[in-house]
Design a protein around this motif. Structure first.
Motif, PDB file in Angstrom:
ATOM      1  N   PHE A  71     -19.162 -18.870 -22.523  1.00  0.00           N
ATOM      2  CA  PHE A  71     -18.916 -19.862 -23.552  1.00  0.00           C
ATOM      3  C   PHE A  71     -20.132 -19.977 -24.464  1.00  0.00           C
ATOM      4  O   PHE A  71     -20.018 -20.016 -25.690  1.00  0.00           O
ATOM      5  N   GLY A  72     -21.302 -19.982 -23.832  1.00  0.00           N
ATOM      6  CA  GLY A  72     -22.550 -20.079 -24.578  1.00  0.00           C
ATOM      7  C   GLY A  72     -22.712 -18.901 -25.533  1.00  0.00           C
ATOM      8  O   GLY A  72     -23.076 -19.062 -26.690  1.00  0.00           O
ATOM      9  N   ARG A  73     -22.424 -17.709 -25.027  1.00  0.00           N
ATOM     10  CA  ARG A  73     -22.567 -16.522 -25.872  1.00  0.00           C
ATOM     11  C   ARG A  73     -21.613 -16.582 -27.047  1.00  0.00           C
ATOM     12  O   ARG A  73     -21.951 -16.216 -28.164  1.00  0.00           O
ATOM     13  N   ARG A  74     -20.402 -17.031 -26.762  1.00  0.00           N
ATOM     14  CA  ARG A  74     -19.398 -17.059 -27.816  1.00  0.00           C
ATOM     15  C   ARG A  74     -19.814 -18.003 -28.933  1.00  0.00           C
ATOM     16  O   ARG A  74     -19.715 -17.687 -30.105  1.00  0.00           O
ATOM     17  N   LYS A  75     -20.300 -19.162 -28.479  1.00  0.00           N
ATOM     18  CA  LYS A  75     -20.642 -20.177 -29.472  1.00  0.00           C
ATOM     19  C   LYS A  75     -22.066 -20.024 -29.978  1.00  0.00           C
ATOM     20  O   LYS A  75     -22.447 -20.659 -30.953  1.00  0.00           O
ATOM     21  N   GLY A  76     -22.853 -19.246 -29.245  1.00  0.00           N
ATOM     22  CA  GLY A  76     -24.261 -19.156 -29.580  1.00  0.00           C
ATOM     23  C   GLY A  76     -25.054 -20.371 -29.139  1.00  0.00           C
ATOM     24  O   GLY A  76     -26.065 -20.716 -29.724  1.00  0.00           O
ATOM     25  N   TRP A  77     -24.577 -21.047 -28.108  1.00  0.00           N
ATOM     26  CA  TRP A  77     -25.270 -22.238 -27.609  1.00  0.00           C
ATOM     27  C   TRP A  77     -25.949 -21.932 -26.289  1.00  0.00           C
ATOM     28  O   TRP A  77     -25.501 -21.098 -25.532  1.00  0.00           O
ATOM     29  N   CYS A  78     -27.002 -22.696 -26.020  1.00  0.00           N
ATOM     30  CA  CYS A  78     -27.705 -22.498 -24.749  1.00  0.00           C
ATOM     31  C   CYS A  78     -26.865 -23.091 -23.614  1.00  0.00           C
ATOM     32  O   CYS A  78     -26.609 -24.294 -23.592  1.00  0.00           O
ATOM     33  N   PRO A  79     -26.417 -22.281 -22.660  1.00  0.00           N
ATOM     34  CA  PRO A  79     -25.527 -22.793 -21.608  1.00  0.00           C
ATOM     35  C   PRO A  79     -26.208 -23.822 -20.722  1.00  0.00           C
ATOM     36  O   PRO A  79     -25.556 -24.752 -20.239  1.00  0.00           O
ATOM     37  N   TYR A  80     -27.505 -23.657 -20.497  1.00  0.00           N
ATOM     38  CA  TYR A  80     -28.193 -24.570 -19.590  1.00  0.00           C
ATOM     39  C   TYR A  80     -28.203 -25.991 -20.155  1.00  0.00           C
ATOM     40  O   TYR A  80     -27.790 -26.946 -19.493  1.00  0.00           O
ATOM     41  N   TYR A  81     -28.633 -26.105 -21.419  1.00  0.00           N
ATOM     42  CA  TYR A  81     -28.690 -27.449 -21.998  1.00  0.00           C
ATOM     43  C   TYR A  81     -27.298 -27.990 -22.244  1.00  0.00           C
ATOM     44  O   TYR A  81     -27.043 -29.193 -22.116  1.00  0.00           O
ATOM     45  N   LEU A  82     -26.393 -27.075 -22.558  1.00  0.00           N
ATOM     46  CA  LEU A  82     -25.008 -27.487 -22.736  1.00  0.00           C
ATOM     47  C   LEU A  82     -24.478 -28.106 -21.445  1.00  0.00           C
ATOM     48  O   LEU A  82     -23.885 -29.193 -21.448  1.00  0.00           O
ATOM     49  N   ALA A  83     -24.747 -27.428 -20.311  1.00  0.00           N
ATOM     50  CA  ALA A  83     -24.259 -27.926 -19.027  1.00  0.00           C
ATOM     51  C   ALA A  83     -24.929 -29.254 -18.697  1.00  0.00           C
ATOM     52  O   ALA A  83     -24.276 -30.194 -18.234  1.00  0.00           O
ATOM     53  N   ARG A  84     -26.236 -29.329 -18.956  1.00  0.00           N
ATOM     54  CA  ARG A  84     -26.928 -30.570 -18.640  1.00  0.00           C
ATOM     55  C   ARG A  84     -26.402 -31.735 -19.456  1.00  0.00           C
ATOM     56  O   ARG A  84     -26.337 -32.861 -18.984  1.00  0.00           O
ATOM     57  N   TYR A  85     -26.025 -31.398 -20.683  1.00  0.00           N
ATOM     58  CA  TYR A  85     -25.484 -32.454 -21.521  1.00  0.00           C
ATOM     59  C   TYR A  85     -24.059 -32.798 -21.076  1.00  0.00           C
ATOM     60  O   TYR A  85     -23.673 -33.962 -21.014  1.00  0.00           O
ATOM     61  N   ALA A  86     -23.314 -31.748 -20.718  1.00  0.00           N
ATOM     62  CA  ALA A  86     -21.899 -31.952 -20.412  1.00  0.00           C
ATOM     63  C   ALA A  86     -21.675 -32.697 -19.106  1.00  0.00           C
ATOM     64  O   ALA A  86     -20.636 -33.327 -18.924  1.00  0.00           O
TER      65      ALA A  86
END
Lengths: 760, 386
Positions: free
Chosen positions: A183-198
């Motif tokens: 998901f991170g690669r697709r969107k170009g977002w950092c998965p780690y911070y995304l997960a921490r936020y989510a």
């Protein structure tokens, strides 16, 4: 199938259910209803995870306001992945049966090392390096500097996430680590911070223990989780040790040396900043005068998980004047460091309590208790102000400051031990300062206080009443479930004597005894001839294993064993061990047969499953007591006796038996599996040892299998293995240990199910 | 007794739990539950035999006997090897086996004891000799199987290719990856079954599952015999196997001197194999080329015709037209409480009755009728009585 658990509609994604799963769900429901904590023991391989997930998800759907979040804590990354897969199955079942796509968001969270997708950073090998590198790219002041100097390196994934990621919530669904990365690669977002936020708005979070228990990490990750969450600690038989480890500090001479360089760097940086940007330091000073009020406000509104390192009192006070300015603080650190160095120069063992230490430090270098308490907080503030990017380099000074805060905060529950050398190598000076936590309840207390239900569960939690005692909480349910079996697929044997009637035991007095070692060898030799494929043998320690194996080699026993099976040995080295494991499995697979010699409390005994042919027998040589001469252990035992009225011997036995149960439990990973469990020590036959084994093992130990000789146990094993090799189909299980929906609803079954749970 | 000094004394032998055999049933005990499962399996075997399936009547079977160190184990009396040979000794007539061969494996090697042959006599002799072999070293599944495959792969497509392994050891010493060999076996449609004498070994499970064979582990000697009997029944032919008509010759036994005064004793053609020489007047003469044989069944050495006698075919008749399964009913429904077979009282929970003549039998007689007699004694007897 659709189940009715005490009035709650539960969707269960399999066509069949084990009776104990049903019983487990009943207990779980009761715990959630009461909004209390629970201790539940159920054997591995009976579908604990799916029972937990399906009940709690059903509960969440039925009472969305009562339970908003499930926090599932597991130990290792593979276990986390397994949980997510089960969850995916459950959700697919929901989608299929109800026809509506539900808006559940579930995700796994792990360290940066497992989640990073930055091409350079993710290629680093060690977690610490990844963390440090990530920090140097994403820290707020680094990014602030970039405004003036756009040539600085950046992490485009984090920038992208920071720009848009927070506005758009993560779409509902199940995300394991790979899904997050994709998901991170697709969107170009950092998965780690995304997960921490989510995780803040996710319905189900699966992560490691440390995110809740380790105060340093919990503060970052978990402090904003909602109060009405359910927390599950799976495989929690070692939870007290995890708690203790997360609160203990060990300081060696190397730490101090590194710390010294850290302090020097700090000093230099302060000098530099003073020349260029004195205003910054002034601003920090003002902030410190204001105190930590801000943090205090946040806590009062109950948004945060309390940090056990930083108790409430501190937050109400301002940082004392002596360490308010940066130079003073560095000077203070220097003094503290010199003091520690002098303490490490001892020639004999010192053991003292925290107040004693404080008094001593006051007498010697005039350091008061109060500034010590603020040390950790003050250092964080300084590091922020100085804009030091690479935090990893400053781990030593952070450790020292944490120690300072801990030692001045807790007068109880900790002990300080300085050992000038290791016990095994008394000639080599290697001074270590242990500041050791005695009381696991300190670390876990905020969790119990904050969350409405905490479930502690594992395959081996017996005796159940010890856990509430040492973790200091009041559970509403405590239950142990047995495994209902269509055929007796486990065969515990207690081998107490050799063929020559020599008592087998690993106790200290007979440890070097030639006859005992020979008989142990004989046991393994005979077993290697009758047990097919894989045997796993556990010893009490590496030293003991080395001695015995060397002795077997001299007696030619190893050579004889090798005619039947290949031998592999676990070593403290992780790479060697995983190599040995791989080859072991290969030998089991192609019919050559293999024996794995390993150590209780080692890597193999905790994390590796030996399903089916990988472990047809587990032999436990001796009782795996901890090394009782260790001073830390002695101090802990004393503390347990004084605080919780647990006698030393009781705790030692409890600890030994839970490890023994863990070891032998490796062999049975399900109802179609079968395996021998051989306890090769006379002492297992005693009621105090036997009684501490989990109920599902205990009930298969008959009086006849208590004090067997090697010969007798070989005969029994042969018999057992032949019986188990007979064809066994699912129909044979149905109705007994496996139920369809109709069978489940019958009166008789319900009566039987009620007996499975063993309340204590 | 003095001639067998190496055989262990009673008190030197293994520790036996003789009292356990006497235990009939104990509520929930392991023995009872496993026995229940076994009982079901027994019944199932009888039930399964029905239905029209095409059977692979022409079989080529290699029996692999493990002769490794573990065969000296004394849990079967007197030891595993002797017991195995005893069970095999009157070699179960493997239906219309085109040929049975015996391979032994020990010391990491495999060797052929007898070639594929239809005549059981040679195997009997070889087995009798084998009792005295010394068991040593480890067996090698790989070597034994590749030896068997070497011959079996040349067998025609309409016959079955089978290997039956009697494995005592729990380890195998292979020169190369056995999983490659399993793939080869699968592609050649060789069916491998294993009878384990000690416990379930993973590689055998995979081997039998992949090649479509059975894997069984014995409980005791009688169970061993039972498991072996399972393999006597010809396996259902796979749909892909070829069908073809087979020419067979039915030579009559003639004594040459009766028809021809000038006849002289002559040698049998089977002597080419190196069988014991002997001149005889009588024999079977191949209807195609008049080669002489003293024994049947045999494949003619000269023209390749299969020579059999009628009883040989009749013996496999019951495989094609098996006796119908008896119906099971609880014992309370029967007024006559005695078995028509053994005349004993019906003690079991259920009674089995023949669907055509309605005579009732006990469980053991039922099994005996279906396993050995292959026809209902009352049905045969009945019409003449009435």
């Amino acid at each position: 199938m659709k189940l009715n658990i005490d009035g709650l509609l539960v969707w269960f994604p399999y066509d069949f259910i084990y009776p104990e799963q049903f019983s487990y769900m009943l207990e779980l429901k009761r715990t959630l209803d009461a909004k209390g904590h629970g201790v539940l023991e159920m054997p591995s391989g009976t579908g604990k995870t799916i029972s937990l997930l399906s009940l709690i998800v059903a509960y969440q759907r039925a009472f969305p306001l009562e339970v908003t979040k499930l926090i599932y804590c597991s130990r290792t990354v593979p276990e986390i992945e397994k949980v997510v897969e089960e969850l995916r199955r459950l959700m697919e079942f929901y989608a299929k049966e109800t026809g509506e796509s539900n808006n559940f968001l579930s995700l796994a969270l792990s360290s940066r090392k497992n989640l990073c997708i930055h091409p350079e950073v993710s290629s680093l090998r060690f977690g610490k390096e990844v963390d440090g590198k990530c920090h140097s790219l994403t820290a707020s002041y680094v990014r602030a500097q970039r405004h003036s100097n756009p040539n600085l390196p950046t992490c485009r994934f984090y920038e992208e996430f920071d720009a848009v990621g927070r506005q758009v919530p993560l779409p509902a669904g199940i995300y394991n680590l790979d899904d997050l990365k994709d998901f991170g690669r697709r969107k170009g977002w950092c998965p780690y911070y995304l997960a921490r936020y989510a995780i803040l708005h996710a319905n189900i979070v699966v992560y490691s223990y440390h995110y809740l228990l380790d105060p340093k990490i919990a503060d970052l990750v978990s402090k904003e989780l909602a109060k009405n969450s359910v927390v599950v600690f799976d495989e929690a038989h070692n939870i007290d040790n995890v708690c203790i480890d997360s609160m203990s500090v060990n300081i060696t001479r190397r730490t101090l040396d590194r710390c010294q360089t850290n302090v020097d760097t700090l000093q230099n940086t302060i000098q530099k900043i003073k020349e260029t940007d004195a205003a910054k330091l002034k601003a920090e000073y003002r902030r410190l005068v204001e105190g930590l009020k801000e943090a205090n406000v946040a806590r009062e509104t109950d948004v945060y998980l309390a940090n056990p390192v930083l108790p409430d009192e501190i937050l109400r006070e301002a940082v004392p004047g002596t360490i308010r300015t940066a130079e003073h603080f560095v000077g203070f650190l220097r003094r503290f460091l010199e003091y520690l160095k002098s303490r490490l120069r001892v020639h004999h063992v010192v053991q003292e309590s925290a107040p004693q230490f404080l008094k001593d430090i006051f007498d010697k270098v005039c350091i008061d208790r109060k500034p010590l308490r603020f040390c950790a907080e003050r250092l964080q503030s300084l590091l922020r102000t100085l804009e030091i990017a690479d935090i990893a380099d400053f781990s030593s000074v952070t450790l020292i400051s944490n120690f300072a805060t801990l030692v001045s905060t807790y007068s109880q529950g900790f002990t300080l031990i300085i050992e000038p050398f290791e016990d095994r190598t008394p000639t080599i000076a290697n001074p270590v300062l242990h500041f050791s936590c005695m009381d696991p309840s300190i670390a876990i207390k905020p969790v119990f206080q904050r969350f409405q239900s905490v479930i502690i569960t594992s395959g081996t939690l017996s005796p159940l009443d010890v856990y509430p005692k040492i973790l200091d909480f009041r559970p509403v349910t405590m239950a142990s479930f047995t495994m209902t079996l269509a055929r007796t697929c486990l065969c515990p044997l207690i081998v107490g004597r050799g063929n020559d009637q020599v008592a087998l035991s690993s106790k200290f007095e007979t440890r070097e005894d030639f006859a005992v070692i020979r008989n142990y060898g004989n046991l393994l030799l005979e077993m290697s001839a009758v047990v097919p494929d894989g045997i796993v043998a556990f010893f009490t320690s590496y030293v003991y294993m080395e001695n015995i194996v060397a002795s077997w080699y001299e007696q030619g026993i190893l050579e004889n064993i090798q005619r039947n099976k290949l031998i592999f040995i676990e070593t403290p080295d992780a790479a060697e061990t995983s190599m040995a494991l791989e080859k072991y499995q290969e030998a089991c697979e192609n019919g050559r047969g293999a024996i794995l010699l390993s150590v209780a409390r080692g890597k193999v005994s905790e994390g590796i499953d030996f399903v089916h042919h990988f472990g047809r027998a587990v032999i436990m040589f001796g009782v795996p007591y901890v090394y009782t001469q260790s001073r830390i252990l002695k101090a802990r035992l004393e503390y347990l006796r004084d605080q919780f009225q647990i006698r030393e011997n009781d705790f030692l036995t409890f600890d030994a038996m839970r490890h023994a149960a863990q070891c032998v439990g490796r062999a049975i990973r399900g109802k179609t599996d079968y395996g021998l469990m051989i306890f090769a020590d006379k002492r297992y036959a005693r009621a105090d040892k036997r009684g501490k084994l989990p109920r599902w093992i205990q009930e298969h130990i008959s009086d006849g299998s208590l004090n067997l000789t090697v010969d007798e146990s070989v005969q029994r094993s042969k018999h057992f293995l032949r019986q188990m090799a007979q064809p066994f189909r699912q129909e044979d299980q149905l109705g007994l240990s496996l139920l369809t929906l109709e069978q489940l609803q019958s009166e008789e079954t319900l009566k039987r199910i009620a007996q499975i749970a063993h309340q204590t | 007794m003095d001639e067998e000094p190496e055989r262990a004394k009673r008190w030197e032998g293994g520790y036996e739990r003789t009292w356990e055999v006497l235990k009939e049933d104990e509520s929930g005990s392991l023995r009872a539950s496993v026995e229940e499962i076994l009982y079901q399996a027994k019944r199932k075997r009888v039930m399964e035999t029905h239905g029209q399936v095409r059977l692979g009547m022409m079989r080529h079977l290699y029996v692999v006997i493990d002769c490794s160190r573990s065969m000296e184990d004394q849990d079967l009396k007197p030891n595993r090897l002797s017991s195995t040979l005893k069970v095999l000794h009157p070699p179960p007539t493997f239906s219309t086996s085109k040929g049975v061969g015996i391979i032994t494996t020990k010391n990491k090697r495999a060797e052929k004891l007898t070639e594929l042959a239809g005549n059981p006599k040679k195997h009997v002799a070889a087995l009798r000799k084998a009792v005295d072999t010394v068991c040593a070293g480890e067996p090698s599944l790989y070597n034994a199987l590749s030896l068997a495959v070497h011959t079996l792969k040349h067998m025609p497509g309409h016959t079955s290719r089978e290997v039956l392994i009697v494995l005592s050891s729990l380890t195998t010493c292979d020169p190369s990856n056995i999983y490659e060999l399993i793939k080869t076996l699968k592609s050649l449609k060789v069916r491998v079954s294993v009878i384990g004498l000690s416990a379930e070994v993973r590689v055998c499970t995979v081997l039998t599952r992949e090649t479509g064979g059975f894997y069984h582990v014995i409980l005791d000697e009688s169970h061993f015999k039972e498991l072996l009997m399972l393999h006597v029944k010809p396996p259902p032919a796979s749909a892909s196997s070829e069908c073809s008509l087979i020419r067979m010759g039915f030579p009559q036994h003639c004594v040459a001197s009766l028809s021809d005064q000038d006849a002289k004793p002559s040698f049998s053609m089977s002597q080419l194999d190196g069988d014991s020489p002997g001149l005889s007047l009588s024999g079977y003469f191949c209807p195609q080329c008049h080669a002489k044989y003293t024994e049947l069944p045999v494949e003619c050495k000269v023209c390749g015709l299969t020579l059999v006698s009628a009883p040989h075919l009749a013996r496999s008749f019951h495989h094609l037209f098996p006796l119908q399964a008896f119906t099971e009913s609880p014992v309370e429904q029967h007024t006559d409480r005695s078995c028509q077979g053994c005349q004993g009282r019906l003690k079991d929970r259920s009674v089995f009755s023949c669907p055509s003549c309605f005579s009732s039998f006990c469980m053991d007689c039922d099994l005996f009728i279906h396993d050995s007699l292959h026809c209902c004694p009352c049905c045969i007897h009945g019409p003449s009585v009435s």
